[in-house]
Design a protein around this motif. Structure first.
Motif, mmCIF file in Angstrom:
data_model
loop_
_atom_site.group_PDB
_atom_site.id
_atom_site.type_symbol
_atom_site.label_atom_id
_atom_site.label_comp_id
_atom_site.label_asym_id
_atom_site.label_seq_id
_atom_site.Cartn_x
_atom_site.Cartn_y
_atom_site.Cartn_z
ATOM 1 N N ILE B 45 0.825 -1.209 0.000
ATOM 2 C CA ILE B 45 0.000 0.000 0.000
ATOM 3 C C ILE B 45 0.864 1.265 0.000
ATOM 4 N N LEU B 46 2.151 1.104 0.296
ATOM 5 C CA LEU B 46 2.973 2.292 0.561
ATOM 6 C C LEU B 46 3.029 3.292 -0.593
ATOM 7 N N PRO B 47 3.176 2.856 -1.852
ATOM 8 C CA PRO B 47 3.180 3.863 -2.926
ATOM 9 C C PRO B 47 1.906 4.696 -2.942
ATOM 10 N N TYR B 48 0.806 4.116 -2.495
ATOM 11 C CA TYR B 48 -0.461 4.850 -2.490
ATOM 12 C C TYR B 48 -0.524 5.825 -1.319
ATOM 13 N N VAL B 49 0.199 5.510 -0.266
ATOM 14 C CA VAL B 49 0.326 6.474 0.833
ATOM 15 C C VAL B 49 1.191 7.641 0.362
ATOM 16 N N VAL B 50 2.233 7.301 -0.409
ATOM 17 C CA VAL B 50 3.109 8.349 -0.950
ATOM 18 C C VAL B 50 2.312 9.272 -1.868
ATOM 19 N N SER B 51 1.447 8.681 -2.698
ATOM 20 C CA SER B 51 0.695 9.505 -3.653
ATOM 21 C C SER B 51 -0.410 10.295 -2.980
ATOM 22 N N GLY B 52 -0.795 9.887 -1.786
ATOM 23 C CA GLY B 52 -1.875 10.576 -1.093
ATOM 24 C C GLY B 52 -3.230 9.917 -1.320
ATOM 25 N N ARG B 53 -3.262 8.876 -2.166
ATOM 26 C CA ARG B 53 -4.538 8.204 -2.415
ATOM 27 C C ARG B 53 -5.038 7.498 -1.152
ATOM 28 N N SER B 54 -4.115 6.953 -0.388
ATOM 29 C CA SER B 54 -4.483 6.301 0.875
ATOM 30 C C SER B 54 -3.938 7.117 2.037
ATOM 31 N N GLN B 55 -4.791 7.330 3.034
ATOM 32 C CA GLN B 55 -4.340 8.030 4.229
ATOM 33 C C GLN B 55 -3.660 7.026 5.169
ATOM 34 N N PRO B 56 -2.551 7.446 5.795
ATOM 35 C CA PRO B 56 -1.819 6.499 6.654
ATOM 36 C C PRO B 56 -2.692 5.837 7.724
ATOM 37 N N ASP B 57 -3.707 6.559 8.201
ATOM 38 C CA ASP B 57 -4.533 5.954 9.261
ATOM 39 C C ASP B 57 -5.691 5.138 8.681
ATOM 40 N N ASN B 58 -5.740 5.020 7.356
ATOM 41 C CA ASN B 58 -6.852 4.301 6.718
ATOM 42 C C ASN B 58 -6.382 3.057 5.969
ATOM 43 N N VAL B 59 -5.172 2.613 6.265
ATOM 44 C CA VAL B 59 -4.632 1.455 5.549
ATOM 45 C C VAL B 59 -4.472 0.247 6.473
ATOM 46 N N VAL B 60 -5.054 0.360 7.658
ATOM 47 C CA VAL B 60 -4.900 -0.695 8.657
ATOM 48 C C VAL B 60 -5.604 -1.979 8.199
ATOM 49 N N LEU B 61 -4.895 -3.107 8.275
ATOM 50 C CA LEU B 61 -5.482 -4.381 7.860
ATOM 51 C C LEU B 61 -6.237 -5.067 9.003
ATOM 52 N N ARG B 62 -5.818 -4.822 10.240
ATOM 53 C CA ARG B 62 -6.531 -5.357 11.409
ATOM 54 C C ARG B 62 -6.464 -4.289 12.488
ATOM 55 N N ASP B 63 -7.574 -4.014 13.126
ATOM 56 C CA ASP B 63 -7.523 -3.017 14.192
ATOM 57 C C ASP B 63 -7.470 -3.699 15.563
ATOM 58 N N GLN B 64 -7.340 -2.888 16.592
ATOM 59 C CA GLN B 64 -7.192 -3.460 17.934
ATOM 60 C C GLN B 64 -8.433 -4.262 18.327
ATOM 61 N N ALA B 65 -9.597 -3.822 17.844
ATOM 62 C CA ALA B 65 -10.833 -4.557 18.173
ATOM 63 C C ALA B 65 -10.751 -5.979 17.631
ATOM 64 N N TYR B 66 -10.170 -6.134 16.425
ATOM 65 C CA TYR B 66 -10.011 -7.479 15.864
ATOM 66 C C TYR B 66 -9.155 -8.343 16.791
ATOM 67 N N PHE B 67 -8.045 -7.769 17.255
ATOM 68 C CA PHE B 67 -7.164 -8.551 18.134
ATOM 69 C C PHE B 67 -7.883 -8.906 19.432
ATOM 70 N N ASN B 68 -8.646 -7.961 19.948
ATOM 71 C CA ASN B 68 -9.391 -8.243 21.182
ATOM 72 C C ASN B 68 -10.408 -9.360 20.957
ATOM 73 N N ASP B 69 -11.163 -9.233 19.848
ATOM 74 C CA ASP B 69 -12.217 -10.211 19.570
ATOM 75 C C ASP B 69 -11.652 -11.612 19.379
ATOM 76 N N ASN B 70 -10.423 -11.680 18.847
ATOM 77 C CA ASN B 70 -9.865 -12.993 18.531
ATOM 78 C C ASN B 70 -8.815 -13.450 19.545
ATOM 79 N N ALA B 71 -8.793 -12.770 20.673
ATOM 80 C CA ALA B 71 -7.861 -13.133 21.745
ATOM 81 C C ALA B 71 -6.430 -13.241 21.227
ATOM 82 N N ILE B 72 -6.019 -12.226 20.471
ATOM 83 C CA ILE B 72 -4.645 -12.168 19.976
ATOM 84 C C ILE B 72 -3.944 -11.016 20.679
ATOM 85 N N VAL B 73 -2.768 -11.323 21.226
ATOM 86 C CA VAL B 73 -1.983 -10.259 21.874
ATOM 87 C C VAL B 73 -1.118 -9.621 20.791
#
Lengths: 450, 415
Positions: B45-73
């Motif tokens: 995704i990085l070239p798209y962050v460079v171009s501005g098409r993707s915002q750095p805070d909008n490229v997350v593949l898993r959020d903390q809620a996912y880790f919580n829900d799936n009991a992943i540390v």
């Protein structure tokens, strides 16, 4: 417990390639008749081939989603649809590398990838298909509604390899639930361990091992006692065809005549399979069994099977139906009615249960045998109640030849051409007879025409 | 600290392994360690962050809620410095020690720096992490000119972004044509021409001899003696697996970590997957091909194996694969080119219109296909190669219309 979702099913045998689905999809998704905007792709026939299809399968384990570096694709946990978020998509096309169905493709005219979204559960393609070649299948409803319910039988029942009776009783009792009492006369169902031994049973609900001859009356009496003490239970018999049609018949007939409030399920494997494959009253003509052998004098059973479910319609049952485990949605619908009916009157379900061990076919094809019974009209699926009469629930207008069914099964291997022709004739006659009954019902009750 | 399943890394291979483990084992403790400070994201995704098409805070593949829900540390900012297989333990830069029952190494790769004289004295950029992308984007705001060293996917993609941001870009590539790993010279020519038309200077078969500092930027001298001044220098000369911390662990490495078809290393209870793993090549050998779909497939196999799933399917082998968009055009490449005799090559298209198709067959089977502005379903082509589908009965149709013929073949297979 996971969740299952509805999906589009394509029947290439029904598709003539008209492309109406693609036009409808383009209309629904891009407001144009240009099929280039369609997300369902009918692939035209080539010589000697059939129409093929490229369409998103809304996979449970979607590689397109795994391959997406931007988080634009996700599996929707509520609808099952693979959702595509335009705002996140960067058009890298890596999703297309993960799809073996061409279900997500780059559409040059729109300038980004596009995929089927099932039109929020009301697919436009299905509505316009003139030949019902695309169906929006809702089979998942059974799983979603019942998979989480408790299995009323223990693990480790010792049914034969490939037996569908175990499948049937587990499905059945999941729906019937814990407020029930089960009668199981001698036959395969107690034989596989449901009634247990040494003071333990294989069922989690009260179950008793009635005699072949008294199942229906004993169950009706037990039900009466439950009523007397004010407990609402479903009284259900899981009997074989021997325990229903032969030795058990007088008690079944009596209970039906009195319309006793019980649910009687006859699991018909066409003989006494549990005790050595002897012939019963419903064993079809020509079958090899240990009492209707094949040799110099005999070529399998000489007499016709009696049509037990039709006989039951001639009693005073509140509900009678036939069923097949290859058509579980049909069975569930009938079982649901039967459970309701059995609160006040007798419901009789006749479920066909091909037996790999006794009939001599590979254990892996039981469901295919069940399906062929219906597709050849060897078994007709119908339901009956006194008010509406008889109606087909899965009419087969263009049946396959019965010979194609018979040749799947070892107990018919010896049949001569004449015998096969005879069986085909009796199947045709039986269907004609049933059709007459449905016409009669429709004439009597025009509103109930199916 | 202890975890039944320990995954080092947080990109595609690591995330798929975690998903696969949770399919089989809902409860076993599962920990993800990553040296990155961010929630998981994809290097792709990085070239798209460079171009501005993707915002750095909008490229997350898993959020903390996912880790919580799936009991992943999920432990960000955790750099593993050593592994002790005898003790089933690993040590972090922070001094913390973790013990594991089963370990997956999915640490990916890091930029490889070219041997250019003076490199240590000039400011330069690489593009492998989200922080790299944020820094580069910021630097591009001030830059008027740039040199991109390396015409691979990341280099080409970023050069395009820079040109679109009105930066005068020069791409310098050692090989004779761009994207040499995926495209034949004829295909690359179409891509290079598009770049040139968009004002990008494409110097192929060239290399940097030296760089020196000039103001806030640099002055580069090429092998042929010409000099180019640039505000910004981006190095995209490939990556190398992150395996430095394995020294002395006994884990067998070549270029990357050597794994078998179930992604197991030579040591028990240790798996490796993704860009760090050197796995079976579809046409033989042990190879690294740092592409996302391979990482996904390998991560999944490793995860299923770690959770003792009996149904795990062995890795079929690396098949190079890429989908590349440039200036609104699409280039797709699956498989490889001919490598000797016995190959049939079918080429067609109209290069003047920028349309190109290159098909390589051997013994009636597809070996490789590359197209530009001629959409093919990469997933179907990939399957045709992996399955060794016999194309002889439909060869003429396939060459004439690979998309339709491929779709029809796969539909027949699934039906």
């Amino acid at each position: 417990m996971g969740k299952c979702f509805s999906t589009l099913q394509f029947h290439t045998s029904r598709c003539d390639g008209c492309g109406d689905c693609m036009t409808a999809c383009a209309q629904a998704k891009a407001n144009t008749d240009d099929q280039a905007y369609s997300r369902i792709h009918i692939l035209p026939k080539t010589a000697g081939e059939v129409v093929e299809l490229a369409l998103c399968r809304q996979c449970a384990d979607p590689i397109c989603v795994m391959n997406c570096p931007s988080g634009a694709l996700s599996k929707n946990g509520d609808t099952g649809v693979i959702d595509w978020a335009e705002s996140k998509c960067v058009n890298c096309l890596l999703c297309t590398a993960g799809c073996a169905y061409a279900g997500i493709v780059y559409e040059a005219k729109v300038g980004h990838v596009a995929k089927c979204d099932l039109c929020d559960g009301d697919p436009a393609c299905v509505k316009v298909c003139p030949s019902e070649a695309i169906e929006y299948r809702t089979a998942a409803r059974i799983f979603n509604a019942y998979a989480g319910k408790e299995d009323m039988f223990c693990r480790g029942l010792s049914a034969c390899h490939g037996c569908n009776s175990e499948l049937l009783i587990r499905h059945t009792m999941r729906m019937v639930g814990p407020d029930s009492v089960v009668a199981a006369p001698p036959g395969c169902i107690p034989g596989m361990g449901t009634v247990g031994y040494n003071g333990q049973t294989g069922a989690k609900v009260p179950i008793f091992h009635s005699l072949l001859t008294n199942t229906a009356t004993m169950l009706a009496g037990v039900k009466m006692q439950y009523n007397r003490v004010g407990r609402d239970v479903t009284a259900i018999a899981l009997a074989g065809d021997g325990g229903t049609s032969d030795a058990g018949f007088q008690s079944v007939s009596g209970a039906a005549e009195r319309n006793d409030p019980i649910l009687f399920i006859c699991v018909d494997n066409e003989g006494y399979m549990n005790t050595g494959m002897q012939s019963s009253g419903v064993t079809p003509y020509g079958s090899w069994t240990s009492t209707t052998p094949v040799g110099g004098q005999m070529q399998g059973k000489r007499t016709e099977a009696k049509n037990l479910p039709i006989i039951m319609t001639m009693h005073n049952c509140s509900y009678v139906a036939t069923a097949s485990t290859a058509f579980l949605e049909d069975y569930y619908a009938k079982l649901e009615k039967a459970i309701k009916v059995a609160k006040t009157g007798m419901a009789y379900l006749h479920v066909h249960a091909p037996c790999p061990t006794g009939w001599r076919f590979p254990s892996g094809i039981t469901t295919e045998v069940c399906r062929m019974q219906v597709r050849t009209n060897f078994v007709a699926l119908w339901e009956y109640d006194p008010e509406n009469g008889l109606r087909f629930t899965h009419p087969v207008d263009r049946p396959e030849p019965v010979a194609d069914y018979l040749k799947m099964i070892g107990k018919y291997r010896h049949l001569s051409e004449e015998q096969i022709a005879h069986i085909q004739r009796t199947v045709d006659e039986k269907i004609t007879y049933l059709r007459q009954l449905t016409v009669m019902a429709a004439t009597r009750h025009p509103a109930s025409v199916h | 600290m202890r975890s039944k399943y320990m995954i080092v890394g947080s990109s595609h291979a690591a995330l798929e392994a975690a998903t696969a483990i949770r399919l089989i084992d809902a409860d076993g403790t599962l920990t993800l360690l990553t040296r990155d400070a961010h929630l998981p994201y994809s290097p792709t995704i990085l070239p798209y962050v460079v171009s501005g098409r993707s915002q750095p805070d909008n490229v997350v593949l898993r959020d903390q809620a996912y880790f919580n829900d799936n009991a992943i540390v999920f432990v960000p900012g955790a750099t593993v410095v050593s592994i002790d297989p005898a003790q089933s333990s690993l040590r972090l830069a922070s001094g913390d020690t973790w013990r594991y029952d089963r370990l997956l190494i999915a640490t990916g790769a890091a930029p490889m720096l070219p041997p250019v004289r003076g490199l240590t004295d000039v400011p330069f950029h690489v593009l492998r992490s989200l922080d790299d992308a944020i820094n580069l984007r910021q630097a591009m705001g001030q830059a008027r000119s740039a040199i991109v060293l390396g015409a691979g996917l990341i280099g080409m993609h970023t050069a395009e972004n820079m040109a679109k941001a009105d930066i005068a870009v020069t791409v310098v590539e050692l090989q004779s044509h761009a994207l040499a790993g995926y495209f034949e010279p004829r295909a690359s020519a179409i891509i290079e021409r598009t770049f040139a038309r968009n004002g990008i200077s494409m110097l192929m078969g060239q290399t940097l001899r030296s760089v020196e500092r000039k103001g806030d930027g640099c002055l580069a001298t090429l092998a042929d003696g010409q000099t180019i001044a640039a505000d910004l220098l981006l190095l995209c000369t490939g990556v190398k697996p992150n395996i430095g911390f394995l020294n002395g662990s006994g884990i067998e490495v070549d270029t990357g970590i050597l794994v078998d078809d179930l992604m197991r290393t030579n040591l028990p209870n240790i798996w490796a997957a993704g860009d760090v793993a050197q796995a079976r090549g579809f046409w033989g050998g042990k190879v690294i091909n740092g592409i996302l779909p391979n990482a996904v497939g390998q991560g999944r196999i490793a995860g299923l194996g770690m959770a003792d799933d009996a149904g795990v399917t062995p890795f079929a082998g690396v098949v190079p694969l890429n989908t590349y968009s440039f200036f609104g055009q699409q280039a797709i490449s699956v498989g490889r080119g001919s490598t000797g005799s016995g190959f049939e090559i079918e080429e067609c298209g109209n290069e003047a219109d920028g349309v190109y198709r290159h098909i390589v067959l051997k013994d009636g089977q597809l070996v490789g296909i590359a197209t530009i502005n001629d959409f093919i379903d990469a997933g179907i082509m990939w399957q045709l190669i992996l399955r060794g589908t016999d194309l002889s009965p439909v060869k003429a149709e396939f060459i004439a219309n690979p998309q339709l013929t491929g779709r029809r073949l796969m539909s027949q297979t699934w039906r």
